[in-house]
Design an enzyme around this catalytic site. Sequence first.
Site, PDB file in Angstrom:
ATOM      1  N   GLY A 143       9.333  45.738  64.234  1.00 63.56           N
ATOM      2  CA  GLY A 143      10.240  46.868  64.598  1.00 63.56           C
ATOM      3  C   GLY A 143      11.319  46.864  63.669  1.00 63.56           C
ATOM      4  N   ASP A 144      12.446  46.573  63.822  1.00 65.96           N
ATOM      5  CA  ASP A 144      13.608  46.647  62.863  1.00 65.96           C
ATOM      6  C   ASP A 144      13.875  45.192  62.364  1.00 65.96           C
ATOM      7  OD1 ASP A 144      15.145  45.783  65.160  1.00 65.96           O
ATOM      8  OD2 ASP A 144      16.614  47.162  64.729  1.00 65.96           O
ATOM      9  N   GLU A 145      13.118  44.302  62.614  1.00 66.90           N
ATOM     10  CA  GLU A 145      13.387  42.802  62.421  1.00 66.90           C
ATOM     11  C   GLU A 145      12.604  42.337  61.302  1.00 66.90           C
ATOM     12  OE1 GLU A 145      12.359  41.230  66.114  1.00 66.90           O
ATOM     13  OE2 GLU A 145      14.316  41.449  67.126  1.00 66.90           O
TER      14      GLU A 145
END
Length: 166
Positions: free
Chosen positions: A161-163
């Site tokens: 994801g956004d990690e």
Amino acid sequence: STSARLRRACTPPAFAHGATLSEEVRSDLGFQAWSTAVLVSLAPIVLIVVQQEPGLFPLIALPLAAIQLGARQAKINQHRARHDALTGLPNRVLLQERVAAALAQALRRGETVAVLLLGLDAFNEVNQTLGHGYGDALLREVARRLDEAGRDQELVARFGGDEFAV
């Protein structure tokens, strides 16, 4: 870093992120040795066919080409299984492998290992307001900047994801 930019400019994408040159050369040599051994083992059959009936050579050449292409595709699939398609960074699978190896090495040497996890705040709002195209562009830019900022011995990965992880 300069070495990261040079590494990306001078090497195939298979090891542009994470793997060292020596690791990729060893891996590619192994692949080349395996596929060459298979093809060489079939050489006597090819010679017999060509001597007995030269017109059958295309029927032998096509499976040989398929073996070579199949082996190359397997190598590509192996790379894809360990790298994020959007950013090209190592993914969670490769990160776990490298962290395990780093921990084992650190334990033997009496050293420490650090893992930094980064998440992008309000990333969902970017996707919802500007669209997924802008969100993807943002993820690629963050990945590029993290990778350039990292030192050679550091692995920058997209955790999901956004990690990201360093």
